[in-house]
Design a protein around this motif. Structure first.
Motif, PDB file in Angstrom:
ATOM      1  N   PRO A 174       0.801  -1.293   0.286  1.00 32.08           N
ATOM      2  CA  PRO A 174      -0.036   0.128  -0.097  1.00 32.08           C
ATOM      3  C   PRO A 174       0.869   1.294  -0.064  1.00 32.08           C
ATOM      4  O   PRO A 174       0.169   2.448  -0.196  1.00 32.08           O
ATOM      5  CB  PRO A 174      -0.835  -0.175   1.454  1.00 32.08           C
ATOM      6  CG  PRO A 174      -0.826  -1.603   1.825  1.00 32.08           C
ATOM      7  CD  PRO A 174       0.327  -1.825   1.246  1.00 32.08           C
ATOM      8  N   HIS A 175       2.360   1.209   0.138  1.00 36.56           N
ATOM      9  CA  HIS A 175       3.100   2.520   0.455  1.00 36.56           C
ATOM     10  C   HIS A 175       3.673   2.636  -0.911  1.00 36.56           C
ATOM     11  O   HIS A 175       4.889   2.516  -1.029  1.00 36.56           O
ATOM     12  CB  HIS A 175       3.791   2.078   1.693  1.00 36.56           C
ATOM     13  CG  HIS A 175       2.968   2.040   3.009  1.00 36.56           C
ATOM     14  ND1 HIS A 175       2.247   2.751   3.368  1.00 36.56           N
ATOM     15  CD2 HIS A 175       2.856   0.855   3.556  1.00 36.56           C
ATOM     16  CE1 HIS A 175       1.794   2.386   4.630  1.00 36.56           C
ATOM     17  NE2 HIS A 175       1.954   1.249   4.655  1.00 36.56           N
ATOM     18  N   ALA A 224      -1.116  -0.776  -5.557  1.00 37.05           N
ATOM     19  CA  ALA A 224      -1.861   0.343  -4.794  1.00 37.05           C
ATOM     20  C   ALA A 224      -2.388   1.440  -5.613  1.00 37.05           C
ATOM     21  O   ALA A 224      -3.229   2.027  -5.302  1.00 37.05           O
ATOM     22  CB  ALA A 224      -1.042   0.597  -3.738  1.00 37.05           C
ATOM     23  N   ARG A 279      -5.783   2.838  -6.473  1.00 33.00           N
ATOM     24  CA  ARG A 279      -6.194   4.150  -6.057  1.00 33.00           C
ATOM     25  C   ARG A 279      -6.959   5.081  -7.244  1.00 33.00           C
ATOM     26  O   ARG A 279      -7.991   5.743  -7.124  1.00 33.00           O
ATOM     27  CB  ARG A 279      -4.832   5.131  -5.696  1.00 33.00           C
ATOM     28  CG  ARG A 279      -5.291   6.465  -5.136  1.00 33.00           C
ATOM     29  CD  ARG A 279      -3.851   7.227  -4.863  1.00 33.00           C
ATOM     30  NE  ARG A 279      -3.374   7.587  -6.100  1.00 33.00           N
ATOM     31  CZ  ARG A 279      -3.557   8.538  -6.812  1.00 33.00           C
ATOM     32  NH1 ARG A 279      -4.425   9.267  -6.696  1.00 33.00           N
ATOM     33  NH2 ARG A 279      -2.776   8.955  -8.082  1.00 33.00           N
ATOM     34  N   ARG A 310     -10.147   3.392  -7.842  1.00 34.18           N
ATOM     35  CA  ARG A 310     -11.460   3.669  -7.090  1.00 34.18           C
ATOM     36  C   ARG A 310     -12.042   5.126  -7.404  1.00 34.18           C
ATOM     37  O   ARG A 310     -13.426   5.401  -7.350  1.00 34.18           O
ATOM     38  CB  ARG A 310     -10.833   4.081  -5.782  1.00 34.18           C
ATOM     39  CG  ARG A 310     -11.759   4.390  -4.458  1.00 34.18           C
ATOM     40  CD  ARG A 310     -11.082   4.331  -3.316  1.00 34.18           C
ATOM     41  NE  ARG A 310     -11.170   2.998  -2.538  1.00 34.18           N
ATOM     42  CZ  ARG A 310     -10.472   2.856  -1.386  1.00 34.18           C
ATOM     43  NH1 ARG A 310      -9.853   3.726  -0.711  1.00 34.18           N
ATOM     44  NH2 ARG A 310     -10.500   1.716  -1.006  1.00 34.18           N
ATOM     45  N   SER A 315      -4.042  -5.937   3.921  1.00 36.61           N
ATOM     46  CA  SER A 315      -4.057  -4.598   4.032  1.00 36.61           C
ATOM     47  C   SER A 315      -4.140  -3.862   2.881  1.00 36.61           C
ATOM     48  O   SER A 315      -4.764  -2.724   2.733  1.00 36.61           O
ATOM     49  CB  SER A 315      -2.699  -3.978   4.706  1.00 36.61           C
ATOM     50  OG  SER A 315      -1.765  -4.124   3.866  1.00 36.61           O
ATOM     51  N   HIS A 322      -6.623  -4.640   0.783  1.00 34.79           N
ATOM     52  CA  HIS A 322      -8.058  -4.322   0.761  1.00 34.79           C
ATOM     53  C   HIS A 322      -8.400  -2.859   0.976  1.00 34.79           C
ATOM     54  O   HIS A 322      -9.499  -2.449   0.305  1.00 34.79           O
ATOM     55  CB  HIS A 322      -8.875  -5.271   1.453  1.00 34.79           C
ATOM     56  CG  HIS A 322      -8.582  -6.705   1.001  1.00 34.79           C
ATOM     57  ND1 HIS A 322      -8.543  -7.104  -0.385  1.00 34.79           N
ATOM     58  CD2 HIS A 322      -8.450  -7.847   1.870  1.00 34.79           C
ATOM     59  CE1 HIS A 322      -8.152  -8.543  -0.305  1.00 34.79           C
ATOM     60  NE2 HIS A 322      -8.201  -8.769   0.883  1.00 34.79           N
ATOM     61  N   ASP A 323      -7.464  -2.347   2.054  1.00 29.94           N
ATOM     62  CA  ASP A 323      -8.117  -0.904   2.364  1.00 29.94           C
ATOM     63  C   ASP A 323      -7.791   0.057   1.435  1.00 29.94           C
ATOM     64  O   ASP A 323      -8.293   1.336   1.320  1.00 29.94           O
ATOM     65  CB  ASP A 323      -7.253  -0.471   3.558  1.00 29.94           C
ATOM     66  CG  ASP A 323      -7.505  -1.311   4.904  1.00 29.94           C
ATOM     67  OD1 ASP A 323      -8.571  -2.057   4.932  1.00 29.94           O
ATOM     68  OD2 ASP A 323      -6.691  -1.614   5.662  1.00 29.94           O
ATOM     69  N   VAL A 324      -6.870  -0.073   0.201  1.00 34.86           N
ATOM     70  CA  VAL A 324      -6.637   0.755  -0.781  1.00 34.86           C
ATOM     71  C   VAL A 324      -7.351   0.634  -2.024  1.00 34.86           C
ATOM     72  O   VAL A 324      -7.128   1.596  -2.868  1.00 34.86           O
ATOM     73  CB  VAL A 324      -5.093   0.834  -0.871  1.00 34.86           C
ATOM     74  CG1 VAL A 324      -4.140   1.341   0.244  1.00 34.86           C
ATOM     75  CG2 VAL A 324      -4.299  -0.164  -1.364  1.00 34.86           C
ATOM     76  N   GLY A 325      -8.291  -0.225  -1.894  1.00 40.18           N
ATOM     77  CA  GLY A 325      -9.116  -0.553  -3.019  1.00 40.18           C
ATOM     78  C   GLY A 325      -8.953  -1.626  -3.940  1.00 40.18           C
ATOM     79  O   GLY A 325      -9.608  -2.020  -4.806  1.00 40.18           O
TER      80      GLY A 325
END
Length: 415
Positions: free
Chosen positions: A309-310, A315, A319, A322, A341, A343-346
């Motif tokens: 995600p970073h 990611a 982004r 989304r 994790s 999943h939290d960024v789409g």
């Protein structure tokens, strides 16, 4: 489903982004023979960036032998883009100073140099490029871009007025940057450094401490390099051309501090790698338009874990998707710690390409088939999910409450 966009990164030390994309596309077509597959392998600034952007624009790769990171000649390349991007050159720093060019026994970022990167920039300028886009990633150096500046005509002097040598450790001796002898076309060209905005030159999260150990630095060497970077930052702030924070600003630490060195020494623009490579229009990718037109996006990278995600490609794709409401799934060679994790960024779903236990060597050797097979499995699961969600609910097999009460009130038959 009518259109699928395939936008992966490469699998490090296995397959580049282009063959990964082709393997994914083959798996999609197995499951959905009539679907339109749009292939857009994503450059991240590291290995393969120049070739990808050359292919995307109808440009060419230019080959050149330059000074490698340990001082020996290496075969390198840069790209001259075509189409709407004519006049733009792409210098992939890893081609000249990547970690792959540093033999394991020579891995000491206190001695390695970016001199060959400067030689590639000079070659692009000599060829008439009006813009030089420098992709940062996969570097084997930590010299603050000093070597590249030296190759382009700058002089870095010690307290006695003598030029310092190559490598990050030498920066501890630097007291002055003399830019008077720079390549004559520097002032007429736009230099853009595309790097990870999280990479900074100095401090606890500076390049020496974060990436030095990965490049072979001992704990003592890490601290030596961190101090050298602080000294180099002071020289750049006084004698350089850059405005802004050279110590902790975004991209200043890209490729072992190449970002800060080129910003101060050449007046280079520091940009997030994805903003520079995907948003600038230089490569003609039109990625956001293609995401918006897709019904599904499939992305991929070698390992999905808590780092993804970073600033990693999946990611970034998620982004952007989304913003358009386009669903994204991702494949990976391996799923590491913290993989959910993403999943939290789409990213809606993730899957490993490895179906059974196997060695890394086996997985690398058979990567294309594994990617294609895994894509087919994922697509069939997506299709099945669509069928299940689209079916009308069946009439309940158990009695409704009203009928249950009525049945309960009837006298039981006795045998």
């Amino acid at each position: 489903m009518q259109r699928v966009l395939v936008a992966p990164s490469g699998f490090k030390e296995s397959l580049g982004a282009a063959p990964v994309a082709e393997a994914i596309a083959a798996g999609v077509r197995r499951a959905l023979p009539g679907v339109r597959v749009d292939i857009a392998p994503v450059a991240d600034g590291g290995e393969g960036t120049a070739a990808l952007l050359a292919a995307a624009t109808g440009g060419t790769l230019r080959h050149r032998t330059v000074t490698g990171p340990v001082g020996r000649p290496v075969a390198a390349h840069w790209a001259r883009l075509g189409g709407r991007a004519a006049g733009v050159a792409v210098v992939e720093m890893a081609a000249a100073a990547g970690l792959a060019h540093v033999p394991p026994d020579d891995r000491d970022p206190g001695r390695t140099t970016t001199f060959g990167v400067g030689e590639l920039i000079a070659a692009a300028l000599d060829d008439g490029a009006h813009t030089v886009l420098i992709g940062c990633g996969d570097s084997g150096t930590c010299d603050g871009g000093a070597g590249a500046l030296q190759a382009l005509g700058a002089r870095i002097l010690d307290a006695d007025g003598a030029e310092i040598g190559h490598g990050g450790a030498e920066l501890a001796r630097a007291v002055r940057l003399d830019r008077s002898g720079l390549h004559p076309r520097i002032g007429a060209a736009t230099i853009v450094v595309a790097g990870n905005p999280r990479n900074v030159l100095c401090g606890p999260r500076g390049v020496a401490r974060v990436f030095g150990p990965q490049k072979g630095a001992s704990p003592a060497r890490v601290e030596e390099l961190a101090a050298a970077m602080e000294n180099w930052a002071a020289v750049l702030e006084r004698d350089g051309a850059a405005a802004g924070d050279l110590r902790g600003g975004p991209v200043t630490g890209a490729s072992g501090g190449l970002g800060a060195g080129l910003a101060a020494g050449l007046g280079a623009l520091l940009r997030s790698r994805f903003d520079a490579l995907l948003d600038s229009g230089l490569a003609g990718l039109d990625l956001d338009r293609r995401i918006a037109a897709a019904d599904l996006v499939i992305t991929a990278e070698g390992s999905i874990d808590l780092q993804t995600p970073h600033g990693k490609v999946p990611a970034e794709i998620a982004r952007r998707a989304r913003l358009h409401g386009t669903p994204v799934v991702a494949l990976a060679g391996s799923l590491g710690e913290g993989a959910p994790s993403v999943h939290d960024v789409g990213i809606g779903a993730i899957a490993s390409i490895i179906p059974v236990p196997m060695s890394l060597a086996e997985a690398v050797a058979d990567a294309e088939r594994l990617i294609t097979d895994a894509t087919e499995r994922m697509m069939r699961m997506i299709l099945l999910g669509g069928i299940v969600s689209g079916r009308a609910p069946r009439r309940a097999a158990v009695p409704t409450r009203r009928r249950a009460v009525a049945l309960a009130g009837r006298p039981r038959r006795r045998g």
